[in-house]
Enzyme design. Sequence first.
Site, PDB file in Angstrom:
ATOM      1  N   ARG A   1     -21.653  -1.000   3.579  1.00 54.35           N
ATOM      2  CA  ARG A   1     -21.131  -2.364   3.810  1.00 54.35           C
ATOM      3  C   ARG A   1     -21.488  -2.852   5.219  1.00 54.35           C
ATOM      4  O   ARG A   1     -21.428  -2.118   6.194  1.00 54.35           O
ATOM      5  CB  ARG A   1     -19.604  -2.360   3.671  1.00 54.35           C
TER       6      ARG A   1
ATOM      7  N   ARG B   1       0.817  -1.209   0.000  1.00 51.44           N
ATOM      8  CA  ARG B   1       0.000   0.000   0.000  1.00 51.44           C
ATOM      9  C   ARG B   1       0.853   1.262   0.000  1.00 51.44           C
ATOM     10  O   ARG B   1       0.313   2.358   0.052  1.00 51.44           O
ATOM     11  CB  ARG B   1      -0.829  -0.025   1.281  1.00 51.44           C
TER      12      ARG B   1
HETATM   13  P1  AP5 Z   1      -8.498  -2.837   4.377  1.00 53.53           P
HETATM   14  O1  AP5 Z   1      -9.286  -3.770   5.193  1.00 53.53           O
HETATM   15  O2  AP5 Z   1      -7.542  -3.360   3.376  1.00 53.53           O
HETATM   16  O3  AP5 Z   1      -9.486  -1.822   3.716  1.00 53.53           O
HETATM   17  P2  AP5 Z   1      -9.467  -1.079   2.303  1.00 53.53           P
HETATM   18  O4  AP5 Z   1      -8.350  -1.190   1.383  1.00 53.53           O
HETATM   19  O5  AP5 Z   1      -9.802   0.302   2.732  1.00 53.53           O
HETATM   20  O6  AP5 Z   1     -10.513  -1.819   1.496  1.00 53.53           O
HETATM   21  P3  AP5 Z   1     -11.874  -2.357   1.964  1.00 53.53           P
HETATM   22  O7  AP5 Z   1     -11.711  -3.650   2.682  1.00 53.53           O
HETATM   23  O8  AP5 Z   1     -12.645  -1.272   2.677  1.00 53.53           O
HETATM   24  O9  AP5 Z   1     -12.618  -2.531   0.569  1.00 53.53           O
HETATM   25  P4  AP5 Z   1     -12.515  -3.685  -0.485  1.00 53.53           P
HETATM   26  O10 AP5 Z   1     -11.809  -3.151  -1.678  1.00 53.53           O
HETATM   27  O11 AP5 Z   1     -12.018  -4.956   0.108  1.00 53.53           O
HETATM   28  O12 AP5 Z   1     -14.062  -3.786  -0.849  1.00 53.53           O
HETATM   29  P5  AP5 Z   1     -15.153  -4.909  -0.485  1.00 53.53           P
HETATM   30  O13 AP5 Z   1     -14.970  -6.103  -1.345  1.00 53.53           O
HETATM   31  O14 AP5 Z   1     -15.255  -5.122   0.984  1.00 53.53           O
HETATM   32  O15 AP5 Z   1      -7.647  -1.879   5.343  1.00 53.53           O
HETATM   33  C1  AP5 Z   1      -8.235  -1.288   6.493  1.00 53.53           C
HETATM   34  C2  AP5 Z   1      -7.187  -0.470   7.236  1.00 53.53           C
HETATM   35  O16 AP5 Z   1      -6.108  -1.329   7.679  1.00 53.53           O
HETATM   36  C3  AP5 Z   1      -6.473   0.623   6.407  1.00 53.53           C
HETATM   37  O17 AP5 Z   1      -7.215   1.826   6.363  1.00 53.53           O
HETATM   38  C4  AP5 Z   1      -5.148   0.760   7.185  1.00 53.53           C
HETATM   39  O18 AP5 Z   1      -5.306   1.497   8.356  1.00 53.53           O
HETATM   40  C5  AP5 Z   1      -4.838  -0.687   7.573  1.00 53.53           C
HETATM   41  N1  AP5 Z   1      -4.016  -1.381   6.556  1.00 53.53           N
HETATM   42  C6  AP5 Z   1      -4.390  -2.458   5.812  1.00 53.53           C
HETATM   43  N2  AP5 Z   1      -3.407  -2.817   4.974  1.00 53.53           N
HETATM   44  C7  AP5 Z   1      -2.378  -1.956   5.188  1.00 53.53           C
HETATM   45  C8  AP5 Z   1      -1.100  -1.789   4.600  1.00 53.53           C
HETATM   46  N3  AP5 Z   1      -0.663  -2.597   3.622  1.00 53.53           N
HETATM   47  N4  AP5 Z   1      -0.315  -0.771   5.042  1.00 53.53           N
HETATM   48  C9  AP5 Z   1      -0.729   0.045   6.030  1.00 53.53           C
HETATM   49  N5  AP5 Z   1      -1.940  -0.045   6.624  1.00 53.53           N
HETATM   50  C10 AP5 Z   1      -2.766  -1.038   6.206  1.00 53.53           C
HETATM   51  O19 AP5 Z   1     -16.460  -4.148  -1.010  1.00 53.53           O
HETATM   52  C11 AP5 Z   1     -16.941  -2.980  -0.346  1.00 53.53           C
HETATM   53  C12 AP5 Z   1     -18.485  -2.999  -0.320  1.00 53.53           C
HETATM   54  O20 AP5 Z   1     -18.950  -2.823  -1.655  1.00 53.53           O
HETATM   55  C13 AP5 Z   1     -19.110  -4.318   0.181  1.00 53.53           C
HETATM   56  O21 AP5 Z   1     -20.275  -4.004   0.886  1.00 53.53           O
HETATM   57  C14 AP5 Z   1     -19.448  -5.091  -1.119  1.00 53.53           C
HETATM   58  O22 AP5 Z   1     -20.541  -5.937  -0.952  1.00 53.53           O
HETATM   59  C15 AP5 Z   1     -19.749  -3.928  -2.074  1.00 53.53           C
HETATM   60  N6  AP5 Z   1     -19.348  -4.189  -3.466  1.00 53.53           N
HETATM   61  C16 AP5 Z   1     -18.187  -4.776  -3.894  1.00 53.53           C
HETATM   62  N7  AP5 Z   1     -18.125  -4.772  -5.241  1.00 53.53           N
HETATM   63  C17 AP5 Z   1     -19.272  -4.150  -5.675  1.00 53.53           C
HETATM   64  C18 AP5 Z   1     -19.794  -3.822  -6.965  1.00 53.53           C
HETATM   65  N8  AP5 Z   1     -19.141  -4.146  -8.096  1.00 53.53           N
HETATM   66  N9  AP5 Z   1     -20.970  -3.167  -7.045  1.00 53.53           N
HETATM   67  C19 AP5 Z   1     -21.638  -2.839  -5.910  1.00 53.53           C
HETATM   68  N10 AP5 Z   1     -21.216  -3.123  -4.648  1.00 53.53           N
HETATM   69  C20 AP5 Z   1     -20.048  -3.764  -4.538  1.00 53.53           C
HETATM   70 MG    MG Z   2     -11.298  -5.521   1.997  1.00 51.83          MG
END
Ligand code: AP5
Ligand code: MG
Length: 219
Positions: free
Chosen positions: A125, A86
Amino acid sequence: MILVLLGPPGAGKGTQCKRIIEKYELVHLSSGDLLRSQRAAGTELGKKAQEYMDSGQLVPDRVIIDMMAGAIASAGGNCVLDGFPRTVVQAQELDKELTGKGQKIDAVVNLVVDDAVVEGRMTGRRSCPACGAVYHIDTLKPKAEGFCDKCPKQELVQRPDDKPEVVKQRLVTYHQQTSAVVGYYSKSGQKVLDINADGPIDDITAEIFAKLDSLAAAG
Ligand code: AP5
Ligand code: MG
């Protein structure tokens, strides 16, 4: 095979990874999920990460790199990385780590979607605290409102970092620190597969599979 899945918060990385791991028989390594398990278990690492996560900031690189290097080693080099790397520093350290083990990244999948779309996805979500299944109040509803389909009587919860103000900060953090990782991979000659992630979940999965399969066929 080692895949890296990039994309802004809420792009659907976790949703698509669940499908990718089934088709290609990979281990799903989500840095966010691993951090949340550490928090739930009350470990030192989890306590250290909490403040950063709940304010939409990145957890320090060293903490993440050590955690992910261990997880990748346990997966035996057959994994999809979700949410890691990231920062450019994390990407460089991952390259070093893999080179040292005679491994390499096979493909980088980059989910491309606008901020306005992902804001709505994150604030809607809901997740199951028991099994990690992810739902959405409008686009992916559970059979019984507020409850997990797979875990009877288990109430769904909202992630603390899905509150609107934290979502905004996570997007700022993404543009300031994470989007550069795409450029890092392109410049280093890594094949980056851009995927339009604004559309139905099944269509996005189909595009990912088609691009990965044609990359594999090209050798
Ligand atoms: P992390 O858990 O990785 O969160 P993120 O990258 O912010 O991504 P999300 O999990 O929120 O989203 P996603 O892309 O997985 O989407 P999802 O499939 O769930 O990180 C959280 C925190 O941890 C960071 O902020 C940081 O503090 C820390 N961290 C983690 N990794 C780190 C690193 N490498 N370095 C430093 N800090 C780190 O989908 C989202 C929603 O949308 C769901 O409800 C789903 O049902 C819906 N959805 C999905 N696709 C669609 C679609 N095509 N159409 C409509 N709805 C959809
Ligand atoms: Mg995720």
